[in-house]
Design an enzyme around this catalytic site. Structure first.
Site, mmCIF file in Angstrom:
data_model
loop_
_atom_site.group_PDB
_atom_site.id
_atom_site.type_symbol
_atom_site.label_atom_id
_atom_site.label_comp_id
_atom_site.label_asym_id
_atom_site.label_seq_id
_atom_site.Cartn_x
_atom_site.Cartn_y
_atom_site.Cartn_z
ATOM 1 C CD GLU A 134 48.110 54.864 49.292
ATOM 2 O OE1 GLU A 134 47.073 55.161 48.672
ATOM 3 O OE2 GLU A 134 48.558 53.682 49.346
ATOM 4 N NE ARG A 136 47.303 51.591 50.875
ATOM 5 C CZ ARG A 136 46.823 50.453 50.368
ATOM 6 N NH1 ARG A 136 45.754 49.897 50.897
ATOM 7 N NH2 ARG A 136 47.398 49.879 49.337
ATOM 8 C CE LYS A 176 37.822 54.529 36.119
ATOM 9 N NZ LYS A 176 38.915 54.887 37.048
#
Length: 612
Positions: free
Chosen positions: A360, A388, A277
């Protein structure tokens, strides 16, 4: 002229010679840094996915084949390759191109993205549609290891493997989501990631023995024995996938070979690519979490132009101060420790901090168990992602009246992330949860006071919703259910949260036009009765209520119904909100203007009401 300037559609990249691919990737990285430094956006994730995206476009035709991005943080290179390079300076700007895949923007964007872990499910649906309709295209799900921490991804993985549908799942494994990955999936991928020799061995083995069938057969068992030792605990193979990897995610030619192999197998295949990344940018590689989603910055040094203290930071600092005095307080995040201001809590109270990954629903269920057994759990989550958890809010938290505190960050319009991230639905669904108290601070001082109130003075579930960024003109502190901010005689303006700043601007303009406005700010929007509002309405007979939410379930309609039940007869009422529309990306000021909720719109509405 650079190579990048010759890429105006997806198929142009297929015309490049192999030796041109690395220079192209270098140009793409330089282009990303130059442009994102001006607009802000998701930098580190896109830098890490350059070679993956180039290889995908070498193998597939995204105008026909379906490439499904998970979350979509890594779609910038795809957009550049598919004809949007010249508009890239408008990235995340009002009226410009989105920072996420959008089918309305290009036919090369197969599906909308913004929330995590759904790509495999969507890809399977498209593959089934292809088979049933007897059509001819390939389907690829592009998912990161961070999204694999979400339970929905496993539902999709299990179903896709069982289906036998030809599809490829490209796993971009950079050991990061927004914050470092956590949980069993991260451990599993670490075991696979450190065994890169298997992929190289397998290719060389086939090249050596393919032309000697008896020897190939004799040595096949030896290969399988070696595989089990090089790739232990491979759940993907156990599910029924053909597993290819790990492969170097920054080697375009190797990626291209592996993707062609995966495509031609005509079965469910996992391609596991290991990437870095922030690849190619020193400061993004060293601090990938800082440059995941970043505002404008200096492209040479990486210095981010600061916007001052935010509500998220105040929330995190206040929670730490309270936790210093009470060992029952625990904090939970869903892969957003830094975004929600809990990174400070994680360092000071590691045993009382939990990062559950992009999960979540699990987080909401887990905090209900914590509350049932005597802890005071605080779950900090963006409004858009709390959606969610709706089932758990009712089934696990509300039905037992458990004392869970939800820090609902990014409530209201969030700007450049757009429709998948605006926090404009939580007022509706939170107020539908039985027993839920919803508090709306408008200043840093009110956030501090309301967080303490939520922890110690409110029974049952409680949500504190606060906006992105810093505070505005309003700096007072009030924790009473209703606050009379300003007295007036002609019209009652009711608001809550950060909207008070726009209202204060509007009432000054009203005063200049000879309109005396009374302002009542709601600090609790789940209050059953609103006596101060009703007293004001009895005096003025006119109600104006601006809200930074969608129309359905807005507080204004509830207020009007309550006023009617109380026998109040109004001369007129106007609700200014975002309507039933999908709200695009853009600055908060521009969106409020175009949706008719800014100070100018309030003045016009007040003038119309005062003529009644």
């Amino acid at each position: 002229m650079g190579i990048i300037e010759n890429i105006s559609c997806s198929n142009d990249i297929k015309k490049l010679r192999p030796e041109e691919l690395k220079p192209l990737c270098d140009e793409l990285r330089a282009f990303l840094i130059e442009n994102v430094s001006k607009t802000g956006g998701h930098l580190a994730s896109n830098l890490g996915a350059v070679e993956l995206t180039v290889a995908l476009h070498r193998v597939y035709d995204t105008a026909k084949d379906r490439l499904i991005f998970d979350v979509g943080h890594q779609c910038y290179v795809h957009k550049i390759i598919t004809g949007r390079r010249e508009r890239f300076s408008t990235l995340r700007q009002y009226g410009g191109i989105s920072g996420f895949p959008k089918p309305y923007e290009s036919g090369d964007d197969a599906f909308i993205a913004g929330h995590a872990s759904n790509s495999v499910s969507v890809a399977l649906g498209m593959a089934k549609a292809r088979t049933l309709l007897k059509q001819d295209y390939d389907v690829v799900a592009f998912i990161g290891d961070g999204a694999l921490t979400g339970g929905l991804s496993y539902e999709g993985l299990v179903s896709a493997a069982a289906s036998g549908e030809p599809l490829v799942i490209l796993l971009n494994d950079n050991n990061m989501s927004i914050d470092p990955n956590v949980g069993g999936t991260a451990s599993l991928l670490q075991k696979l990631r450190v065994k890169p020799g298997y992929r190289r061995f397998k290719r060389e083995y086939r090249e050596l023995l393919n032309n000697v069938p008896p020897l190939y057969s004799f040595n096949h068992k030896a290969k399988e024995w070696l595989k089990t030792r090089l790739l232990p605990d491979n759940m993907f193979s156990a599910m029924g996938y053909e597993y290819l990897g790990p492969v170097d995610g920054h080697d375009v030619q190797e990626l291209e070979r592996v993707l062609r192999t995966a495509r031609d197998m005509r079965k469910p295949v996992i391609v596991h690519a290991v990437t870095k990344k922030g690849k190619g940018c020193t400061y993004a590689e060293e601090h990938p979490e800082r440059y995941h989603g970043v505002g404008p910055f200096d492209p040479e040094t990486g210095e981010v132009y600061s916007g001052g203290e935010s509500f998220s930071e105040v929330f995190g600092k206040t929670l730490c101060a309270l936790a210093d005095k009470d060992e029952r307080i625990a904090a939970v995040t869903a892969a957003m420790a830094s975004g929600t201001g809990l990174d400070r809590f994680a360092l000071r109270f590691p045993k009382r901090f939990s990062d559950v990954g992009i999960a979540e629903g699990h987080a909401a269920a887990m905090v209900s168990g914590m509350a049932k057994q005597g802890l005071i759990p605080v779950f900090a989550v963006y409004s858009s992602f709390l959606q969610r958890s709706y089932d758990m809010l009712i089934h696990d938290v509300s039905l037992q009246k458990l004392h869970v505190v939800f820090g609902v960050d990014r409530a209201g319009l969030v700007g450049s992330d757009g429709e998948t991230h605006h926090g404009i639905y939580d007022v509706n669904f939170l107020r539908s949860v039985p027993g839920m108290t919803v508090l709306c601070p408008a200043s840093f001082g009110e956030l501090r006071a309301m967080l303490e109130e939520a922890i110690y003075k409110v029974d049952g579930p409680v949500a504190i919703r606060y906006p992105r960024g810093g505070e505005g003109e309003y700096r007072e502190i009030s924790t009473e259910d209703e606050q009379l901010v300003r007295e007036g005689a002609d019209i009652t303006v009711v608001c809550y949260g950060a909207m008070i700043n726009d209202v204060l601007d509007a009432v000054r303009r009203m005063e200049a036009e000879g309109i005396s406005a009374e302002v009542v700010k709601l600090n609790k929007i789940t209050y059953a009765k609103f006596p101060r509002v009703f007293a004001s309405l009895q005096k003025t007979g006119r109600l104006l209520m601006p809200e930074e939410v969608c129309a359905i379930g807005c507080v204004g309609r509830h207020l009007l119904a309550q006023a009617s039940e109380a026998g109040l007869h109004l001369k007129g009422a106007r609700f200014l909100n975002l309507g039933d529309n999908i709200v695009p990306h853009g600055t908060r000021a521009l969106l409020l203007r175009d949706f008719g909720v800014d100070a100018d719109a309030m003045l016009r509405a007040a003038q119309e009401l005062c003529r009644l």
